[in-house]
Design a protein around this motif. Structure first.
Motif, PDB file in Angstrom:
ATOM      1  N   ASP A 279      42.526  54.604  30.813  1.00  0.00           N
ATOM      2  CA  ASP A 279      41.922  53.882  29.696  1.00  0.00           C
ATOM      3  C   ASP A 279      41.584  52.422  29.995  1.00  0.00           C
ATOM      4  O   ASP A 279      40.673  51.866  29.397  1.00  0.00           O
ATOM      5  CB  ASP A 279      42.875  53.901  28.482  1.00  0.00           C
ATOM      6  N   HIS A 280      42.370  51.777  30.882  1.00  0.00           N
ATOM      7  CA  HIS A 280      42.268  50.314  30.977  1.00  0.00           C
ATOM      8  C   HIS A 280      42.013  49.748  32.364  1.00  0.00           C
ATOM      9  O   HIS A 280      41.862  48.539  32.512  1.00  0.00           O
ATOM     10  CB  HIS A 280      43.547  49.666  30.428  1.00  0.00           C
ATOM     11  N   LEU A 281      41.979  50.598  33.393  1.00  0.00           N
ATOM     12  CA  LEU A 281      41.851  50.063  34.752  1.00  0.00           C
ATOM     13  C   LEU A 281      40.552  49.289  34.935  1.00  0.00           C
ATOM     14  O   LEU A 281      40.535  48.221  35.553  1.00  0.00           O
ATOM     15  CB  LEU A 281      41.964  51.195  35.792  1.00  0.00           C
ATOM     16  N   GLN A 282      39.449  49.837  34.395  1.00  0.00           N
ATOM     17  CA  GLN A 282      38.158  49.171  34.582  1.00  0.00           C
ATOM     18  C   GLN A 282      38.168  47.768  33.977  1.00  0.00           C
ATOM     19  O   GLN A 282      37.630  46.831  34.556  1.00  0.00           O
ATOM     20  CB  GLN A 282      37.035  50.008  33.979  1.00  0.00           C
ATOM     21  N   GLU A 283      38.834  47.655  32.830  1.00  0.00           N
ATOM     22  CA  GLU A 283      38.938  46.349  32.175  1.00  0.00           C
ATOM     23  C   GLU A 283      39.735  45.369  33.046  1.00  0.00           C
ATOM     24  O   GLU A 283      39.366  44.195  33.204  1.00  0.00           O
ATOM     25  CB  GLU A 283      39.629  46.553  30.818  1.00  0.00           C
ATOM     26  N   LEU A 284      40.837  45.867  33.630  1.00  0.00           N
ATOM     27  CA  LEU A 284      41.669  45.038  34.517  1.00  0.00           C
ATOM     28  C   LEU A 284      40.865  44.582  35.737  1.00  0.00           C
ATOM     29  O   LEU A 284      40.872  43.398  36.106  1.00  0.00           O
ATOM     30  CB  LEU A 284      42.909  45.829  34.973  1.00  0.00           C
ATOM     31  N   VAL A 285      40.162  45.540  36.348  1.00  0.00           N
ATOM     32  CA  VAL A 285      39.370  45.230  37.552  1.00  0.00           C
ATOM     33  C   VAL A 285      38.300  44.177  37.223  1.00  0.00           C
ATOM     34  O   VAL A 285      38.126  43.197  37.956  1.00  0.00           O
ATOM     35  CB  VAL A 285      38.718  46.520  38.109  1.00  0.00           C
ATOM     36  N   LYS A 286      37.643  44.378  36.110  1.00  0.00           N
ATOM     37  CA  LYS A 286      36.582  43.444  35.705  1.00  0.00           C
ATOM     38  C   LYS A 286      37.151  42.045  35.471  1.00  0.00           C
ATOM     39  O   LYS A 286      36.592  41.032  35.919  1.00  0.00           O
ATOM     40  CB  LYS A 286      35.919  43.968  34.419  1.00  0.00           C
ATOM     41  N   ALA A 287      38.281  41.988  34.792  1.00  0.00           N
ATOM     42  CA  ALA A 287      38.901  40.685  34.492  1.00  0.00           C
ATOM     43  C   ALA A 287      39.287  39.963  35.780  1.00  0.00           C
ATOM     44  O   ALA A 287      39.097  38.745  35.908  1.00  0.00           O
ATOM     45  CB  ALA A 287      40.122  40.884  33.601  1.00  0.00           C
ATOM     46  N   LEU A 288      39.813  40.716  36.734  1.00  0.00           N
ATOM     47  CA  LEU A 288      40.196  40.100  38.013  1.00  0.00           C
ATOM     48  C   LEU A 288      38.951  39.621  38.760  1.00  0.00           C
ATOM     49  O   LEU A 288      38.921  38.514  39.313  1.00  0.00           O
ATOM     50  CB  LEU A 288      40.965  41.111  38.879  1.00  0.00           C
ATOM     51  N   GLN A 289      37.916  40.471  38.769  1.00  0.00           N
ATOM     52  CA  GLN A 289      36.689  40.111  39.496  1.00  0.00           C
ATOM     53  C   GLN A 289      36.023  38.884  38.876  1.00  0.00           C
ATOM     54  O   GLN A 289      35.485  38.046  39.586  1.00  0.00           O
ATOM     55  CB  GLN A 289      35.739  41.307  39.552  1.00  0.00           C
ATOM     56  N   GLU A 290      36.113  38.767  37.564  1.00  0.00           N
ATOM     57  CA  GLU A 290      35.553  37.576  36.901  1.00  0.00           C
ATOM     58  C   GLU A 290      36.259  36.298  37.323  1.00  0.00           C
ATOM     59  O   GLU A 290      35.684  35.206  37.276  1.00  0.00           O
ATOM     60  CB  GLU A 290      35.634  37.732  35.372  1.00  0.00           C
ATOM     61  N   LYS A 291      37.519  36.449  37.739  1.00  0.00           N
ATOM     62  CA  LYS A 291      38.284  35.298  38.236  1.00  0.00           C
ATOM     63  C   LYS A 291      38.072  35.102  39.742  1.00  0.00           C
ATOM     64  O   LYS A 291      38.756  34.292  40.379  1.00  0.00           O
ATOM     65  CB  LYS A 291      39.782  35.506  37.966  1.00  0.00           C
ATOM     66  N   GLY A 292      37.154  35.912  40.299  1.00  0.00           N
ATOM     67  CA  GLY A 292      36.845  35.743  41.729  1.00  0.00           C
ATOM     68  C   GLY A 292      37.791  36.476  42.661  1.00  0.00           C
ATOM     69  O   GLY A 292      37.830  36.196  43.863  1.00  0.00           O
ATOM     70  N   VAL A 293      38.551  37.436  42.114  1.00  0.00           N
ATOM     71  CA  VAL A 293      39.518  38.147  42.958  1.00  0.00           C
ATOM     72  C   VAL A 293      38.851  39.337  43.650  1.00  0.00           C
ATOM     73  O   VAL A 293      38.192  40.151  43.004  1.00  0.00           O
ATOM     74  CB  VAL A 293      40.712  38.650  42.114  1.00  0.00           C
ATOM     75  N   GLN A 294      39.023  39.416  44.958  1.00  0.00           N
ATOM     76  CA  GLN A 294      38.528  40.544  45.732  1.00  0.00           C
ATOM     77  C   GLN A 294      39.564  41.665  45.646  1.00  0.00           C
ATOM     78  O   GLN A 294      40.759  41.429  45.846  1.00  0.00           O
ATOM     79  CB  GLN A 294      38.392  40.088  47.182  1.00  0.00           C
ATOM     80  N   ILE A 295      39.076  42.874  45.358  1.00  0.00           N
ATOM     81  CA  ILE A 295      40.020  43.963  45.115  1.00  0.00           C
ATOM     82  C   ILE A 295      39.997  45.007  46.221  1.00  0.00           C
ATOM     83  O   ILE A 295      38.939  45.509  46.596  1.00  0.00           O
ATOM     84  CB  ILE A 295      39.742  44.608  43.742  1.00  0.00           C
ATOM     85  N   HIS A 296      41.206  45.290  46.733  1.00  0.00           N
ATOM     86  CA  HIS A 296      41.408  46.405  47.656  1.00  0.00           C
ATOM     87  C   HIS A 296      42.032  47.520  46.833  1.00  0.00           C
ATOM     88  O   HIS A 296      43.116  47.323  46.258  1.00  0.00           O
ATOM     89  CB  HIS A 296      42.360  46.015  48.786  1.00  0.00           C
ATOM     90  N   GLY A 297      41.361  48.674  46.761  1.00  0.00           N
ATOM     91  CA  GLY A 297      41.895  49.711  45.884  1.00  0.00           C
ATOM     92  C   GLY A 297      42.056  51.053  46.568  1.00  0.00           C
ATOM     93  O   GLY A 297      41.401  51.327  47.579  1.00  0.00           O
ATOM     94  N   ASP A 298      42.926  51.881  46.000  1.00  0.00           N
ATOM     95  CA  ASP A 298      43.053  53.243  46.521  1.00  0.00           C
ATOM     96  C   ASP A 298      41.870  54.078  46.008  1.00  0.00           C
ATOM     97  O   ASP A 298      40.971  53.558  45.328  1.00  0.00           O
ATOM     98  CB  ASP A 298      44.412  53.851  46.142  1.00  0.00           C
ATOM     99  N   ALA A 299      41.844  55.375  46.307  1.00  0.00           N
ATOM    100  CA  ALA A 299      40.700  56.228  45.981  1.00  0.00           C
ATOM    101  C   ALA A 299      40.370  56.184  44.487  1.00  0.00           C
ATOM    102  O   ALA A 299      39.212  56.067  44.085  1.00  0.00           O
ATOM    103  CB  ALA A 299      40.999  57.665  46.426  1.00  0.00           C
ATOM    104  N   PHE A 300      41.418  56.230  43.661  1.00  0.00           N
ATOM    105  CA  PHE A 300      41.212  56.237  42.213  1.00  0.00           C
ATOM    106  C   PHE A 300      40.520  54.945  41.753  1.00  0.00           C
ATOM    107  O   PHE A 300      39.595  54.967  40.943  1.00  0.00           O
ATOM    108  CB  PHE A 300      42.575  56.393  41.517  1.00  0.00           C
TER     109      PHE A 300
END
Lengths: 423, 423
Positions: A279-300
């Motif tokens: 339900d909420h991962l996309q929101e978390l990812v977006k919020a982090l990316q807006e702060k300029g955070v580069q994300i390393h993620g697993d397959a999911f």
């Protein structure tokens, strides 16, 4: 010839360590007032001799630039009027803290009438090993003096002019105090050989405290026979379980990752339980990316977001210390705990959850100096914990664990009062 | 070929250490009841399988005799029905002691609402290194299990049959318990090379505890990078100042020297202030000699007594551990304290005095784990202090100093409860 050089090196180390040990004995008898007075005198002297200190510091900066030292290291090396003022102010704040030495921790009487108490005493001689941050010279010295310990300082060769100037100024201040000036010793020989000798100087040093990067700390831990207070790296996790409040979870993850990414209590990995992620991962990812955070993620994570770098095994164990984070999705709380215990550095670990059961399980099973529920890992800090000072954050289990305040620089002594008891 | 052998040695060590670490995690979750039940089961099993244990022990005794082991060492190695019964009884007594794990040591709230507490947790994996005393196998194991720690045992090659038998019996008991049997590991490879590897196994071991003579302990301290709980030698002094009651002083000196001369808290040197010596030294010497004590004395002592062996520099630093004592006469309290700090081993030091001023000075300035007024140094002991158990007597200053009870086998964890706090 090389033999001669070694003897000379060794003799500075042993001579200064011996002087420190002799001074420690006198220091242990000083009252809180005498120690505070010395701290005030150092504070004043730092400001009075600031021109000299800054001139010596600029020598280190010039040599550093010539040798291609990068801007971030040069910034750490640099002193200026503002930074000296901060050091001077910190010394005054330290005089206001409670002196742990002499505190009676416990007292009891035995059936045979012996009265036993446990009293805090100084450790003796503290060996500080640190990098090119001259502020540590003053900081470490003041914490040691406040707790009645002598200190043998071994800073970086790249800060030697700054360190010599600061210790000279500290000595000028101590000359006006009741404390022995021999209580503060700086090793001018900054060779690796002498450092290695210092690691094994059990006859004179009661403890070694390395302050700096993971590499320095591991070098000391892996080579020292003198007991070490290990202040360590932080591969800290935020675990968001399926019951977590989304707003709170995202808020805490953003804070723990981005408020100051270069420090050891910043978050490096976010573990998300699948039901929450749905339900909420996309929101978390977006919020982090807006702060300029580069994300390393697993397959999911890769499926649900853009610009996700595939996370490999090495990401789970990496302290990015930068605007980068690894995100992993797990099915169960157990899976999250196993991951954290495998890859964490036993520093600070948080669970965001509305389930008491999950929180208690996390608190019980996660092996770390500090475990958090619904709060940012950034609070692992002596000042945030209310200690008023911080020696460092211990990631070892003996003596002191987590943020270390003044009591971490003390030992204890059993004081036994009798009336003729024999066994 | 030697390379292959090394790999095999190393793999037993690493494999068992890894198993212990995995088991530690499960152990940390066990309740006090589950741990006590396991201790009871071990107690029962030791008695049930005593024939097997004694048969295996006799193999070690035969080999020991064949190899010319002396009577005192053979006696330490020997198990019999009485000694097994004592071990079994000690296990039951241990179940009655308070479990330190889970104890909340402090709790406070920060202005931002964070609730912080300090909770006792197990250390993790304890590495025990000891000599040919099979009782240590059971003793160390039981103290570790009670405190939720896994243990990796490295005993002497001369006790290997006994140790293997005891660990097998412990495993039989653990199979019936909720505790993982992997929590107790015995190194069958007792080579020096593997011991050296164990000293540096920081990835798996949280602490090393050497138990045995000064040589063993110093080998571990001087070579280990894993944190060590140093349980040390005792060159303990009785200082009789000029105000001391003669009867009490002589009584305590006799007790501290002769009640059990072979132990670390026995007195090895008596320091006497001159004004007291003028009136009472001959009486003290005579009383000691009547108890069969051989006296090494300085010039003053030699003048006033018969059969006094001249004391040389080496006597002041000697742990006789026998019916021998060194006696020195001093002019002042300062001289006595300087002597004690120079030659003592920071274990236990006593002043016999009627002067509060001298006593407080002695307490403040003598650097030792335990300082005594008007009592025998023989009381430095976990049982005498009322701890109900003893891991050993620490002579180091970090983590634990003096007699160590169960809490010395624990660390702490900060537990922080928030409501969404960010920094």
């Amino acid at each position: 010839m090389s033999g001669t050089i070694e003897v000379v090196q060794s003799s500075e180390l042993v001579q200064k360590a011996r002087q420190a040990k002799a001074a420690a004995s006198a220091l242990g008898k000083m009252t809180t007032e005498q120690k505070n007075k010395a701290l005030e005198l150092i504070s004043t002297q730092l400001l009075e001799e600031q021109k000299f200190i800054l001139a010596e510091n600029s020598k280190d900066l010039i040599i550093g630039k010539d040798n291609g030292m990068n801007d971030s290291l040069l910034d750490r090396l640099k002193l200026d009027e503002k930074r000296l003022k901060e050091m001077a102010d910190a010394l005054i704040l330290l005089t206001e803290l409670i002196d742990p030495v002499g505190e009676v921790l416990e007292q009891w009487e035995r059936p045979n009438g012996l009265d036993i108490s446990t009293v805090r005493v100084p450790l003796g001689v503290v060996g500080m090993i640190y990098e090119a941050r001259p502020n540590v010279t003053v900081d470490a010295t003041s914490l040691c003096l406040k707790t009645g310990n002598a200190v043998l300082l071994r800073g970086s060769s790249t800060a030697i002019h700054s360190n010599k100037a600061l210790v000279q100024v500290i000595h000028h201040a101590l000359e006006k105090s009741d404390l022995p000036i021999e209580a503060v010793q700086l090793l001018e020989d900054t060779s690796r050989e002498t450092a290695s000798e210092m690691f094994k100087l059990n006859d004179y040093l009661d403890v070694l405290i390395p302050r700096g990067g993971a590499k320095l700390i591991q070098t000391v831990v892996k080579n020292a026979t003198v007991p070490v207070l290990e202040t360590g790296a932080g591969n800290c996790h935020i675990f968001i379980d399926e019951t977590a409040d989304p707003g709170m979870a995202i808020n805490i993850a953003i804070n723990a990752k981005t408020q100051r990414p270069s420090v050891c209590n910043a978050c490096e990995s976010i573990i998300v339980q699948k039901n929450w992620a749905d339900d909420h991962l996309q929101e978390l990812v977006k919020a982090l990316q807006e702060k300029g955070v580069q994300i390393h993620g697993d397959a999911f994570v890769q499926q649900g977001g853009n610009q996700i770098i595939p996370a490999g095994e090495e990401d789970w164990g990496t302290e990015y210390l930068d605007l980068e984070v690894a995100i992993k999705v797990v099915e169960t709380v157990d899976e999250a705990i196993t991951h954290i215990n495998q890859y964490g550095t036993k520093h600070s670990e948080a669970i965001i959850s509305a389930s008491n059961e999950n929180v208690e399980k996390f608190f019980m099973e996660v092996d770390a100096a500090a475990v958090y529920h619904n709060a940012s890992t950034r609070f692992t800090d002596g000042f945030e914990f209310g200690f008023g000072a911080e020696i460092g954050i211990s990631t070892q289990k003996l003596h002191a664990r987590g943020p270390m305040g003044l009591p971490a620089l003390t030992s204890t002594k059993y004081v036994v009062r009798g009336t003729g008891q024999i066994k």
